[in-house]
Design a protein around this motif. Sequence first.
Motif, PDB file in Angstrom:
ATOM      1  N   VAL A 102      -1.171  -1.204  -4.388  1.00 61.83           N
ATOM      2  CA  VAL A 102      -2.307  -0.280  -4.368  1.00 61.83           C
ATOM      3  C   VAL A 102      -1.799   1.114  -4.031  1.00 61.83           C
ATOM      4  O   VAL A 102      -1.048   1.299  -3.081  1.00 61.83           O
ATOM      5  CB  VAL A 102      -3.335  -0.709  -3.296  1.00 61.83           C
ATOM      6  CG1 VAL A 102      -4.510   0.263  -3.261  1.00 61.83           C
ATOM      7  CG2 VAL A 102      -3.819  -2.130  -3.571  1.00 61.83           C
ATOM      8  N   ASP A 128       0.338  -0.848 -11.807  1.00 60.32           N
ATOM      9  CA  ASP A 128       0.607  -2.087 -12.528  1.00 60.32           C
ATOM     10  C   ASP A 128       2.063  -2.146 -12.983  1.00 60.32           C
ATOM     11  O   ASP A 128       2.760  -1.148 -13.003  1.00 60.32           O
ATOM     12  CB  ASP A 128      -0.338  -2.197 -13.730  1.00 60.32           C
ATOM     13  CG  ASP A 128      -0.754  -3.629 -13.959  1.00 60.32           C
ATOM     14  OD1 ASP A 128      -0.018  -4.528 -13.502  1.00 60.32           O
ATOM     15  OD2 ASP A 128      -1.787  -3.860 -14.578  1.00 60.32           O
ATOM     16  N   ARG A 153       1.385  -5.347   3.304  1.00 57.95           N
ATOM     17  CA  ARG A 153       0.283  -5.996   4.027  1.00 57.95           C
ATOM     18  C   ARG A 153       0.062  -7.400   3.466  1.00 57.95           C
ATOM     19  O   ARG A 153       0.444  -7.689   2.330  1.00 57.95           O
ATOM     20  CB  ARG A 153      -1.022  -5.219   3.839  1.00 57.95           C
ATOM     21  CG  ARG A 153      -0.990  -3.838   4.476  1.00 57.95           C
ATOM     22  CD  ARG A 153      -2.388  -3.273   4.529  1.00 57.95           C
ATOM     23  NE  ARG A 153      -2.363  -1.833   4.731  1.00 57.95           N
ATOM     24  CZ  ARG A 153      -3.425  -1.063   4.606  1.00 57.95           C
ATOM     25  NH1 ARG A 153      -4.593  -1.589   4.251  1.00 57.95           N
ATOM     26  NH2 ARG A 153      -3.341   0.236   4.805  1.00 57.95           N
ATOM     27  N   GLY A 210      -7.090  10.879  -2.175  1.00 58.87           N
ATOM     28  CA  GLY A 210      -7.794   9.937  -1.316  1.00 58.87           C
ATOM     29  C   GLY A 210      -8.472   8.788  -2.046  1.00 58.87           C
ATOM     30  O   GLY A 210      -9.124   7.971  -1.426  1.00 58.87           O
ATOM     31  N   GLY A 211      -8.311   8.714  -3.376  1.00 61.26           N
ATOM     32  CA  GLY A 211      -8.858   7.579  -4.130  1.00 61.26           C
ATOM     33  C   GLY A 211      -7.868   6.419  -4.101  1.00 61.26           C
ATOM     34  O   GLY A 211      -6.745   6.549  -3.615  1.00 61.26           O
ATOM     35  N   ASN A 212      -8.293   5.285  -4.626  1.00 62.62           N
ATOM     36  CA  ASN A 212      -7.403   4.131  -4.699  1.00 62.62           C
ATOM     37  C   ASN A 212      -7.327   3.609  -6.112  1.00 62.62           C
ATOM     38  O   ASN A 212      -8.329   3.595  -6.814  1.00 62.62           O
ATOM     39  CB  ASN A 212      -7.933   2.996  -3.816  1.00 62.62           C
ATOM     40  CG  ASN A 212      -7.687   3.270  -2.361  1.00 62.62           C
ATOM     41  OD1 ASN A 212      -6.580   3.607  -1.974  1.00 62.62           O
ATOM     42  ND2 ASN A 212      -8.724   3.159  -1.569  1.00 62.62           N
ATOM     43  N   ARG A 213      -6.149   3.181  -6.499  1.00 65.35           N
ATOM     44  CA  ARG A 213      -6.013   2.471  -7.774  1.00 65.35           C
ATOM     45  C   ARG A 213      -4.809   1.549  -7.698  1.00 65.35           C
ATOM     46  O   ARG A 213      -3.987   1.662  -6.791  1.00 65.35           O
ATOM     47  CB  ARG A 213      -5.860   3.450  -8.931  1.00 65.35           C
ATOM     48  CG  ARG A 213      -4.539   4.195  -8.940  1.00 65.35           C
ATOM     49  CD  ARG A 213      -4.296   4.792 -10.306  1.00 65.35           C
ATOM     50  NE  ARG A 213      -3.260   5.779 -10.349  1.00 65.35           N
ATOM     51  CZ  ARG A 213      -1.987   5.534 -10.646  1.00 65.35           C
ATOM     52  NH1 ARG A 213      -1.594   4.291 -10.877  1.00 65.35           N
ATOM     53  NH2 ARG A 213      -1.103   6.495 -10.703  1.00 65.35           N
ATOM     54  N   LEU A 214      -4.723   0.646  -8.684  1.00 66.67           N
ATOM     55  CA  LEU A 214      -3.573  -0.250  -8.709  1.00 66.67           C
ATOM     56  C   LEU A 214      -2.418   0.400  -9.457  1.00 66.67           C
ATOM     57  O   LEU A 214      -2.628   1.152 -10.400  1.00 66.67           O
ATOM     58  CB  LEU A 214      -3.932  -1.551  -9.421  1.00 66.67           C
ATOM     59  CG  LEU A 214      -4.958  -2.457  -8.760  1.00 66.67           C
ATOM     60  CD1 LEU A 214      -5.098  -3.737  -9.572  1.00 66.67           C
ATOM     61  CD2 LEU A 214      -4.552  -2.793  -7.338  1.00 66.67           C
ATOM     62  N   ASN A 252      -2.733   4.806  -2.817  1.00 65.89           N
ATOM     63  CA  ASN A 252      -3.706   5.715  -2.239  1.00 65.89           C
ATOM     64  C   ASN A 252      -3.379   7.074  -2.861  1.00 65.89           C
ATOM     65  O   ASN A 252      -2.344   7.660  -2.574  1.00 65.89           O
ATOM     66  CB  ASN A 252      -3.528   5.730  -0.711  1.00 65.89           C
ATOM     67  CG  ASN A 252      -4.544   6.642  -0.064  1.00 65.89           C
ATOM     68  OD1 ASN A 252      -4.184   7.543   0.682  1.00 65.89           O
ATOM     69  ND2 ASN A 252      -5.808   6.441  -0.362  1.00 65.89           N
ATOM     70  N   THR A 253      -4.223   7.534  -3.791  1.00 68.35           N
ATOM     71  CA  THR A 253      -3.872   8.731  -4.565  1.00 68.35           C
ATOM     72  C   THR A 253      -3.909   9.957  -3.672  1.00 68.35           C
ATOM     73  O   THR A 253      -4.486   9.928  -2.585  1.00 68.35           O
ATOM     74  CB  THR A 253      -4.814   8.941  -5.777  1.00 68.35           C
ATOM     75  OG1 THR A 253      -6.110   9.304  -5.291  1.00 68.35           O
ATOM     76  CG2 THR A 253      -4.911   7.697  -6.623  1.00 68.35           C
ATOM     77  N   GLU A 297       0.609   8.100  -2.317  1.00 67.15           N
ATOM     78  CA  GLU A 297       1.123   9.014  -3.345  1.00 67.15           C
ATOM     79  C   GLU A 297       1.671  10.297  -2.713  1.00 67.15           C
ATOM     80  O   GLU A 297       2.698  10.821  -3.131  1.00 67.15           O
ATOM     81  CB  GLU A 297       0.007   9.362  -4.346  1.00 67.15           C
ATOM     82  CG  GLU A 297       0.517  10.134  -5.557  1.00 67.15           C
ATOM     83  CD  GLU A 297      -0.535  10.322  -6.627  1.00 67.15           C
ATOM     84  OE1 GLU A 297      -1.744  10.271  -6.312  1.00 67.15           O
ATOM     85  OE2 GLU A 297      -0.159  10.520  -7.792  1.00 67.15           O
ATOM     86  N   TYR A 346       0.852  -1.188   0.000  1.00 67.97           N
ATOM     87  CA  TYR A 346       0.000   0.000   0.000  1.00 67.97           C
ATOM     88  C   TYR A 346       0.886   1.236   0.000  1.00 67.97           C
ATOM     89  O   TYR A 346       1.658   1.450   0.926  1.00 67.97           O
ATOM     90  CB  TYR A 346      -0.939  -0.019   1.215  1.00 67.97           C
ATOM     91  CG  TYR A 346      -2.118  -0.907   0.963  1.00 67.97           C
ATOM     92  CD1 TYR A 346      -1.977  -2.286   0.939  1.00 67.97           C
ATOM     93  CD2 TYR A 346      -3.380  -0.362   0.696  1.00 67.97           C
ATOM     94  CE1 TYR A 346      -3.048  -3.104   0.656  1.00 67.97           C
ATOM     95  CE2 TYR A 346      -4.460  -1.182   0.423  1.00 67.97           C
ATOM     96  CZ  TYR A 346      -4.293  -2.558   0.403  1.00 67.97           C
ATOM     97  OH  TYR A 346      -5.343  -3.363   0.112  1.00 67.97           O
TER      98      TYR A 346
END
Lengths: 358, 336
Positions: free
Chosen positions: B313, B325, B306, B319-323, B315-316, B245, B242
């Motif tokens: 992952v 890659d 984790r 406050g958003g989330n994205r993978l 945490n932008t 950003e 996790y």
Amino acid sequence: MKAEIQKIVDEIHTECGEEPIRLMEVCGTHTMAIHRYGLRSMLPSNLQLVSGPGCPVCVTPIHFIDAVLQLATRDDTVICTFGDLIRVPGSSASLESEKMNGHQVRVVYSPVDALRMAIRDKHLHYIFIGVGFETTAPAVAAVIEMARENKVTNFSVACAHKTMPEALKRLAADRQIQIQGLICPGHVSAIIGIQAYEWLAKHHNIACVVSGFDPGDILVSVLMLCRQIKRNECVAGIQYDRVVKAIGNTKALALMHRVFEPCDSEWRGLGMIPASGLAIKSGFRRFDALYRFPVKVKKSPTPSGCICGDILKGIKTPLQCGLFAKECRPDSPIGACMVSSEGTCAAFFKYQVVKSCA
Amino acid sequence: MKNNTKIRKSHGSGGQQSHDLLENVFIPHFRNSYLSDLEDSAVLEGWNGNIAFTTDSYVVDPLQFPGGDIGKLAVSGTINDLAVRGAKPLYLTAGFILEEGLEISVLDNIVRSMAETSKQSGVKIVAGDTKVVSRGSADKLFINTAGIGSVPENLKLGAKYIEPGDEIIINGNIGDHGLAVLLAREDFGLITDIESDVNPLSSLIRKVLDADVKLHAMRDPTRGGLASTLNEIAQLRSVDMYIDEDHIPISDTVESVCQLLGLDPFSIANEGKALFFVAPDDCGRLLQILGSQPLGVHAARIGTVRAGNGQVVLNTRIGGNRLIDMPLGELLPRIC
């Protein structure tokens, strides 16, 4: 910044109620920003963001790419293109593969660079590939005028420019699509203004807001749309008012109209849409690459299994496609939406939405 | 006369000209008893513990770029590969592939840079080779370096020791190297102050190891950047990472240029950065040690390991989330 954003998100949760709401963005930069910042993960579950035909590379039909590839194989030409077109597959090759075969293909960052190269090197004919919406068309028009003023004879443009309003009308009229609101493209609207959206709001009861590109811009636009939908008062609003004026950019529009005229245009995934493209006017015909170097290409069928048409209309998401992330990947794209980095499938592939984050 | 300043095919013949190149360019810079013996191989002394051994080839274009050159890169890259395994880098070899027609002064500058960088890290270049290829068969100059270092026998350091709960720390700003090289090569009409971060990290890492923090693993996020390294380890260990950003150190210039050119800073190569996976109770101490060193002033905790199934992952910052890659294809060719 996080606290301000959270405030907007909270307001969206309050305003959007419980009925399903579908909003469509029609700009590749919006699509990327929504994925990059993980906006979907912050929005209420009844609010769905779908991506429309906002990536110019994605909506360019295969037969145009095939025509460009034929121009590339001539010994006397140099193809100049923006980088996002270089890997786009035609029916049997791409500009990248033609470059590897020894043909001259150059990536440029502005159409002026292509003209400059032509002026420096008179022995070869430089062809700029004009793909894009109203955002890029004025710059290409300006370069064509510059070429005429400077009497440049070894420069031309292969033109596949498209314009947004007629395509949006087509989408609005499609009963399958059912969107309540449109996140309108910031850059395109800076040129064309909001007239087209006023028409959509009035005739199709679609809420419209022209949005900027920061995550905060997009969320505020979503909030403005939710409010319009809640009150059932659809109008054309501008969130991106630091750049966009209601009447657009009259100078750029005049420049575009001097060089281009509307033409019927085929959109990959959407089909032929009347008056949705730009053709080079006859007075500038010597700068029209496809007039100077006529090519014959066959119409190619849609690759089997590909559902890009439905994705471009926002009816389906990439996750519903059997080819997605298997046969069709950014390094070996099959469908239109995977070829450009701003395509919906490429964005989904790169920034898959995280379903549950602790 | 003029031809004497350029590399000729005969410089790779093994005859007099090869010898001249050795005497005039390589030995004066790399000077040490292993090399000046001119034997077919170096016999290395003084081993304690295990041996770490690695190799890498360098084809960066252009040869010189803001912040460094192919020589500094070829030495730093191999030293860093040893150092992040906890090894004390000791000896390097250097193989050169030269294009006929290369200015000898260019080679001389690069060899000098290699000598300076290796000296700075207390590493000796003890064996080498030179080949010359016809004009057009290689682009100016390629270098291969191999390196060995000693590792204490009881050292438990590597991806397999990473555990859920570990904190992830980086010693400074990301993206500098890849962008510095790209901007030096392509004509974007941009003038920036971006310099490559290329540097040997052995001294910095030595400080960390000497302090005996509960360090579980280190990796240098070179090609493919942070995105590639984090994904590699997450998949290998079947853990999630996790990342915040907000906490990732990046210069404003690198961030703006990436936006302008549509590049993802997480996928851009670094050449003077290491990721440290450390037990949470030693995270503060590690940050303190790194922050006190010149190559660690911007060190930051960027995330946490984790339990999971191999996802990275983000945490932008809003406050958003994205993978994040694994980067696909070659984003920026020939950056190292």
